[in-house]
Design an enzyme around this catalytic site. Structure first.
Site, short mmCIF file in Angstrom:
data_model
loop_
_atom_site.label_atom_id
_atom_site.label_comp_id
_atom_site.label_asym_id
_atom_site.label_seq_id
_atom_site.Cartn_x
_atom_site.Cartn_y
_atom_site.Cartn_z
N ASP A 178 -6.96 0.93 0.97
CA ASP A 178 -7.04 1.01 2.43
C ASP A 178 -8.40 0.50 2.88
O ASP A 178 -9.17 -0.05 2.09
CB ASP A 178 -6.79 2.45 2.90
CG ASP A 178 -7.91 3.40 2.49
OD1 ASP A 178 -8.83 2.99 1.75
OD2 ASP A 178 -7.88 4.57 2.94
N LYS B 255 0.83 -1.21 0.00
CA LYS B 255 0.00 0.00 0.00
C LYS B 255 0.87 1.26 0.00
O LYS B 255 0.63 2.19 -0.78
CB LYS B 255 -0.92 0.00 1.21
CG LYS B 255 -1.76 1.27 1.34
CD LYS B 255 -2.45 1.33 2.69
CE LYS B 255 -2.96 2.73 2.95
NZ LYS B 255 -3.48 2.90 4.33
#
Length: 214
Positions: free
Chosen positions: A142, A124
């Protein structure tokens, strides 16, 4: 699990997002690729607002890997003490700064593999840096994106990697560059976890979520 929304619906959804916010931006404050990398790494299990409060003073004195090493781990801890897991994060920031100096001439690499090889940098974080700094159509999934991707059918998936792939596979190419920012902002401010603000949602008529709020 929902099936992905049809192509025509995806086009309409992202056209509306783009009309509302043509150039969405991440909310983490930074001045260069290095400070962006550090800010994103610090944001794990923390809010962007909380990270920004801690890094404003930090980045005034340490906005490069070399300056961060000169600052040192204990001084870094004092700057980021208000952020969750601050000691472990400080350790990782010092380690990644050393690697950037010793192996990358102090520069942040533009490769996902090189970024993920840095301490404390997962997929991420790498994707955020690739997208925000290097302009790659990388999708940083997320909790907000995971939730609304499955809730709306825009990008359903059983885990974050599956949702990332669903964005790549089903969101029209013209919207890929900013897709994750539009989705994050929509999840953060409108399509909230407990009480989504469906009355204020610009894609309410296209969303199959059965439990819409009044």
């Amino acid at each position: 699990m929902r099936q992905p929304l049809p192509y025509e619906t995806q086009v309409e959804i992202f056209s509306r997002f783009r009309a509302q916010e043509p150039e969405p931006r991440g909310e983490l404050e930074h001045v260069n690729a290095y400070t962006l990398l550090v800010a994103v790494a610090l944001s794990a299990q923390a809010t962007d607002a909380g990270v920004n409060r801690a890094t404003r003073a930090l980045f005034q004195v340490a906005d490069t890997p070399r300056k961060m090493l000169d600052l040192g781990e204990e001084a870094l801890v004092e700057h980021i003490r208000t952020i969750g897991l601050f000691r472990n994060k400080a350790r990782n920031v010092i380690k990644l700064s050393r690697i950037l100096v010793e192996e990358h001439e102090g520069e942040v690499p533009s490769s996902r593999a090189a970024l993920q090889a840095l301490p404390g940098v997962g997929r991420k974080t790498a994707n955020v840096v690739l997208n925000m700094w290097w302009g790659h159509p990388a999708q940083a999934v997320d909790t907000h994106i995971f939730r609304i991707g499955n809730r709306t059918g825009i990008c359903p998936g059983r885990d974050v990697v599956a949702v990332e792939r669903a964005i790549e596979d089903h969101v029209p190419v013209e919207f890929q560059r900013h897709a994750h920012h539009w989705l994050i902002l929509h999840g953060r401010y409108i399509c909230k976890a407990r009480k989504p603000l469906c009355a204020n949602c610009l894609i309410r008529d296209l969303c199959p979520f059965e439990e819409k709020t009044v």
